[in-house]
Design an enzyme around this catalytic site. Structure first.
Site, mmCIF file in Angstrom:
data_model
loop_
_atom_site.group_PDB
_atom_site.id
_atom_site.type_symbol
_atom_site.label_atom_id
_atom_site.label_comp_id
_atom_site.label_asym_id
_atom_site.label_seq_id
_atom_site.Cartn_x
_atom_site.Cartn_y
_atom_site.Cartn_z
ATOM 1 N N TYR A 294 44.655 44.957 67.676
ATOM 2 C CA TYR A 294 45.517 45.241 68.280
ATOM 3 C C TYR A 294 44.779 44.878 69.719
ATOM 4 O O TYR A 294 45.609 44.897 70.928
ATOM 5 C CB TYR A 294 45.909 46.846 68.783
ATOM 6 C CG TYR A 294 46.838 47.127 67.666
ATOM 7 C CD1 TYR A 294 47.609 45.705 67.388
ATOM 8 C CD2 TYR A 294 46.946 48.349 67.162
ATOM 9 C CE1 TYR A 294 47.833 46.727 65.884
ATOM 10 C CE2 TYR A 294 47.791 48.833 66.242
ATOM 11 C CZ TYR A 294 48.289 47.039 65.536
ATOM 12 O OH TYR A 294 49.616 48.352 64.550
ATOM 13 N N ASP B 104 51.721 56.951 60.314
ATOM 14 C CA ASP B 104 52.655 57.259 60.377
ATOM 15 C C ASP B 104 53.776 57.501 58.740
ATOM 16 O O ASP B 104 54.367 58.218 58.777
ATOM 17 C CB ASP B 104 53.913 55.910 60.970
ATOM 18 C CG ASP B 104 53.360 56.175 62.402
ATOM 19 O OD1 ASP B 104 53.024 57.197 62.829
ATOM 20 O OD2 ASP B 104 54.437 55.052 63.489
ATOM 21 N N ASP C 127 46.755 48.423 51.045
ATOM 22 C CA ASP C 127 47.659 48.630 49.977
ATOM 23 C C ASP C 127 47.838 49.508 48.965
ATOM 24 O O ASP C 127 49.308 50.211 48.621
ATOM 25 C CB ASP C 127 48.330 46.999 48.886
ATOM 26 C CG ASP C 127 46.949 46.756 48.465
ATOM 27 O OD1 ASP C 127 46.444 46.745 48.600
ATOM 28 O OD2 ASP C 127 47.109 45.574 47.753
ATOM 29 N N LYS D 94 40.902 46.697 53.599
ATOM 30 C CA LYS D 94 41.595 44.957 52.568
ATOM 31 C C LYS D 94 40.101 43.911 52.099
ATOM 32 O O LYS D 94 40.418 42.478 52.315
ATOM 33 C CB LYS D 94 42.605 44.554 53.103
ATOM 34 C CG LYS D 94 43.118 43.533 52.205
ATOM 35 C CD LYS D 94 44.075 44.000 51.424
ATOM 36 C CE LYS D 94 45.240 42.935 51.015
ATOM 37 N NZ LYS D 94 45.714 43.970 49.743
ATOM 38 N N ASP E 259 47.399 52.966 62.124
ATOM 39 C CA ASP E 259 48.967 52.965 62.576
ATOM 40 C C ASP E 259 49.626 53.369 61.694
ATOM 41 O O ASP E 259 50.596 54.079 61.895
ATOM 42 C CB ASP E 259 48.863 52.046 63.485
ATOM 43 C CG ASP E 259 50.039 51.514 64.624
ATOM 44 O OD1 ASP E 259 50.461 52.950 64.580
ATOM 45 O OD2 ASP E 259 49.938 50.535 64.846
#
Ligand code: NAD
Length: 357
Positions: free
Chosen positions: A142, A251, A223, A191, A247
């Site tokens: 980001y 959620d 994942d 990852k 992020d």
């Protein structure tokens, strides 16, 4: 202990829920013999209306002069057409950066009393779950280099992810410390089978794990973590991960509790000062009607006592009071489900929690 707390009420339901949490903090301070002082400051649309800026300098100065900061929420249709730098939401990034906050803590807890609110089946939810996501807040993709360039198939856009050992270490340490205050179990999500940044992340976390032998440490690919959260959320205590993975996973974790009005958050930096706020927004549709659920903000205040002031007993007392009130069947409208009783107002729910304290 003396507690100096800046109160950023903000917009919409912000004033109602912050006043509720302040009343709960006041009662807790009385019960445990602390002295508490609140400094109200303007933020968001309310600040824009009064000063022309969503984050006036005076607010930043007062927050920097306080021990910790409690925020309600900002924004609403009244300010939606303002230019980007005047929008209430801009104040959120501004205050986080002014306070140097790089760690985001998002607990996702489903207590037995609210089991039916979860979209997960009963056999998965079991007796509920209680996990904490620790998200890196100021680095990664980001904030990396981005832009447009000529690529193999013509014009392309790109974003880059970069993490330094220093950034990984500081978020890792925050996560190990948080795990030490909970059930001492930490899962680092990355990852590393694909990304170089994740391989550095994993190597740095392993080195840190040696410093925390009491914490049960594991790694998981992102994942798989996304699947495990809906397959068996109670396997997790603390999850630490990068900005983008955090992020998305935070959620997902909020969603499986099924009740947005219940979820607290904390943003922390190097010192003990933090910014504590509910994860929901300013709910303009119910603003000023005394209908808001104050619990997310009250639980954010409990996090403040635990993480900024080291007052775990006091934080436990607030959390138990909330649990008891819910166990007794009291509900605000957003979590009423198919209960036959009438929903409590924001102030009635606050009063129940204060009486329980
Ligand atoms: P929202 O979270 O404000 O509301 C979504 C839905 O959840 C609404 O139906 C609302 O009534 C309900 N809800 C939210 N909190 C509740 C509570 N405590 N009790 C009962 N019901 C509750 O999200 P939105 O509608 O997308 O956004 C409204 C405004 O809030 C926008 O201006 C947005 O930019 C802003 N916002 C601010 C923050 C923040 O301040 N951190 C975060 C998200 C959105």
């Amino acid at each position: 202990m003396e507690l100096n707390i800046a109160l950023l009420r903000g917009d919409g339901i912000g004033p109602e829920i912050v006043d509720s949490a302040a009343a709960v903090l006041k009662k807790t301070a009385e019960r445990f013999g602390h002295s508490i002082h609140f400094t109200p400051c303007l933020i968001g649309g309310a600040a824009y209306d009064e000063t022309g800026e969503p984050l006036p300098k005076e607010t930043v100065d007062k927050c920097l002069a306080s021990d910790s900061v409690l925020l309600g929420a900002v924004g609403g249709p009244k300010w939606d057409d303002l230019p980007g730098d005047k929008r209430p939401e801009k104040a959120l990034l501004g205050i986080r950066s002014a306070l140097g906050l790089y760690t985001n803590l998002r607990p996702a807890k489903l207590c037995t009393a609210l089991r039916s609110a979860s979209p997960l089946k009963d056999n998965i939810v079991g007796d509920g779950f209680d996990l904490l996501i620790v998200r890196e807040l100021t680095g990664g993709i980001y904030f990396g280099d981005r832009g447009y360039r000529e690529g193999r198939y013509g014009q392309e856009a790109y974003d880059t992810e970069a993490y330094s050992v220093t950034e990984i270490e500081r978020i890792g340490r925050a996560a190990f410390e948080a795990a030490m205050k909970r059930r001492k179990c930490l899962c680092s999500v990355d990852k590393a089978n694909v990304l170089e940044t994740s391989r550095l992340w994993r190597k740095t976390m392993h080195a840190l794990a040696e410093e925390y032998p009491e914490v049960g440490y594991s790694d998981m690919f992102v994942d798989n973590a996304a699947m495990q959260l809906v397959r068996d959320p109670s396997q997790f205590d603390v999850i630490v991960t990068s900005n983008m993975f955090g992020d998305i996973l935070s959620d997902e974790a909020s969603q499986i509790t099924g009740s947005i009005g219940m979820l607290a958050s904390a943003s922390l930096g190097d010192g003990t000062r933090g910014l504590y706020e509910p994860i929901h927004g300013s709910a303009p549709d119910i603003a000023g009607q005394n209908k808001a659920n104050p619990i997310a903000t009250i639980l954010s205040a409990a996090m403040m006592l635990r993480y900024s002031f080291g007052l775990s007993k006091e934080a436990d007392a607030i959390e138990s009071a909330v649990d008891s009130v819910l166990d007794a069947g009291y509900r605000t409208a957003d979590i009423i489900g198919d209960s036959p009783s009438a929903p409590l107002t924001c102030s009635e729910m606050t009063e129940k929690i204060i009486n329980e304290l």
